[in-house]
Motif scaffolding. Sequence first.
Motif, mmCIF file in Angstrom:
data_model
loop_
_atom_site.group_PDB
_atom_site.id
_atom_site.type_symbol
_atom_site.label_atom_id
_atom_site.label_comp_id
_atom_site.label_asym_id
_atom_site.label_seq_id
_atom_site.Cartn_x
_atom_site.Cartn_y
_atom_site.Cartn_z
ATOM 1 N N VAL A 171 -24.124 -109.315 77.426
ATOM 2 C CA VAL A 171 -22.813 -109.943 77.233
ATOM 3 C C VAL A 171 -22.449 -110.719 78.498
ATOM 4 N N LYS A 172 -22.129 -111.996 78.321
ATOM 5 C CA LYS A 172 -21.765 -112.816 79.468
ATOM 6 C C LYS A 172 -20.287 -112.667 79.818
ATOM 7 N N GLY A 173 -20.004 -112.761 81.118
ATOM 8 C CA GLY A 173 -18.627 -112.893 81.586
ATOM 9 C C GLY A 173 -17.802 -111.629 81.627
ATOM 10 N N PRO A 192 -10.297 -100.420 92.586
ATOM 11 C CA PRO A 192 -11.416 -99.822 91.864
ATOM 12 C C PRO A 192 -11.276 -100.015 90.355
ATOM 13 N N GLY A 193 -12.360 -100.324 89.695
ATOM 14 C CA GLY A 193 -12.335 -100.490 88.253
ATOM 15 C C GLY A 193 -11.769 -101.804 87.765
ATOM 16 N N SER A 194 -11.474 -102.717 88.670
ATOM 17 C CA SER A 194 -10.905 -104.006 88.261
ATOM 18 C C SER A 194 -11.965 -104.898 87.621
ATOM 19 N N TRP A 195 -11.496 -105.911 86.928
ATOM 20 C CA TRP A 195 -12.369 -106.849 86.228
ATOM 21 C C TRP A 195 -12.497 -108.130 87.033
ATOM 22 N N LEU A 196 -13.696 -108.634 87.148
ATOM 23 C CA LEU A 196 -13.947 -109.858 87.905
ATOM 24 C C LEU A 196 -13.705 -111.075 87.013
ATOM 25 N N VAL A 227 -9.571 -110.901 90.806
ATOM 26 C CA VAL A 227 -9.774 -109.692 90.023
ATOM 27 C C VAL A 227 -8.465 -109.279 89.359
ATOM 28 N N ALA A 228 -8.576 -108.496 88.291
ATOM 29 C CA ALA A 228 -7.394 -107.991 87.592
ATOM 30 C C ALA A 228 -7.645 -106.553 87.173
#
Length: 420
Positions: A171-173, A192-196, A227-228
Motif C-alpha cells: 500500500v502506497k502512502g 509516537p505513532g503519528s502518521w507521515l 506528521v499528524a
Amino acid sequence: MKQTKGLEGDKKSIIKFEFNPKDGIDNPALSLAEDMDGEGVGEPRFYLLSKDSTETFGFCLHEELGCQGHVIRQVELGGLAQRRGLQDGDRLLQVNGHFVDHMDHRMVVQKIKASGNQVLLAVLDGGSYEAAKALGRDLSQMLPADIRPRLCHITRDKSGFGFSVSGPEGVKGTFQLSVRQDGPAERAGVPPGSWLLELNGASVRNYSHAQLARKLKQSGNKVTLLVASSAVEEFYRLRGLQITAALADTSWLPFKVRELHMVKGPAGYGFLLKEDDCISGAIGQFLWDVDAGLPAEQAGMKEGDRLLAVNGESIEGLDHQQTVLRIRARDDQVTLLVIDPAGDEFYQSIGLSPLLFFVDGDPASGSRMPSLPSPSVSPGLCHVEVGPKGPGSWLVAAANSIEITQSLRQEEHRRLHQAF
C-alpha cells in the motif's frame, strides 16, 4: 489582494479578498458541536478555501467600531467564500488552527495573506458570537484543543534520525512512525505513532516503502517531516479536508520569526537595508552593518536577517524604495519582523512564508512592544540626486537624502541599500 480603507471616521480596517468567479465543487459547512446549552450560542463552522493564483477568496475582513471581533463582510455573490458557506457578519475565530479572536487585526489579515492559495477558517455566526461574549464564554474552548499537524525538523545523530517507518504491505502512502525514546525525532517533537504526510515539503501519498527509504537516505543529515496524530488525521479525514504544512504547528521548529521594536536615537537606528537575491531566486530586503550599541542591535537585529514585515504589514511585493518609505513612515520608531538566514533557507525550502507561523507574544520573537497604529500621515518626501552615470545602481542614503550612484558590480538588475 487589495486593501481598501473605510471612510475616515468610520474606524474600519478592511481587507478585500476579491474573487474571479469560477465553477467549483461546494463543500458543506463543517461544524463541531450541538447548540450549546440552548442559550443562543451556536457552533463553530470550518471552511477550507482553496483557490488558484488568479483567484481571491471573495470576502472582506473588517474591524469595526462598536463591534467585537474580526467580522466577515461583503461576501461576494458566487464567490469562493459564499459557495463554501461563509456569511456576512460571521466572526473569525481561527486561521489555520491558530486562535485569532484576541489578536491584532492586522496580524490576522497577515496570517490569511501568508497562507497563500489555501486557508482553513473557523467562524462563528454573529449572533452566537455576541451571545457567547455576553455570557463570558472562553471562545477558544469552543474549538478543538489540537487540530493541527506538526512540522518537525530532525538532525541525525550517530545512530540515525531516531524513528522507524511501518505500513501495510503493497500500500502506497500509508506510513506510521515509531519513535525512539530520547532520540533525535522525539527531541524534534515527532509524536509516537503519528502518521507521515510530507517529507522535505513533498507529499508521501504516492511513495512506496522503498521510495520513502530512498528519499530519507538522500536527505543527508537533516530531514523535515509533516506528521499528524491519529486524532488529527481523523479530524481532517472525516471532514474531507486535506492536511497541508500551511496548517502545521511549528512550535517545535528551531526557526522563529523575531519582532524587533526600535526607537530612533540621535545616530538613527543603526543598520543598513540592502536589496539582494533570496535563496529561491526572488528579491528580498536584508539587514546588514548593524552598529554596536545603537537601537537595532539593542532590539536583537543580527547581520543577514531578512526583513519580512514593517509595522505589522508584510513587505512581500514591495520594492526597495517602497520598503524604505514604510520604515520611515513613523519619524522616531518602527517595528520589524525578521528571520535569520538559517530560518529563511528552511522556509524557502518548504515553499511557505514564515509569517504564516508568527504568533504575536511568542517569547522567541524578540523585543515585546504593543502593536502600533497605522500612520495617520503620508511618509515624508526624500530628496534624490542622480549620479552622472544615471540609474543602474546602488542606492545609498544618509539622514533624509538619497543618492544614486553606479554599482561596482555588473548585474542584470539594480541592487539597492539604505542606511537608517
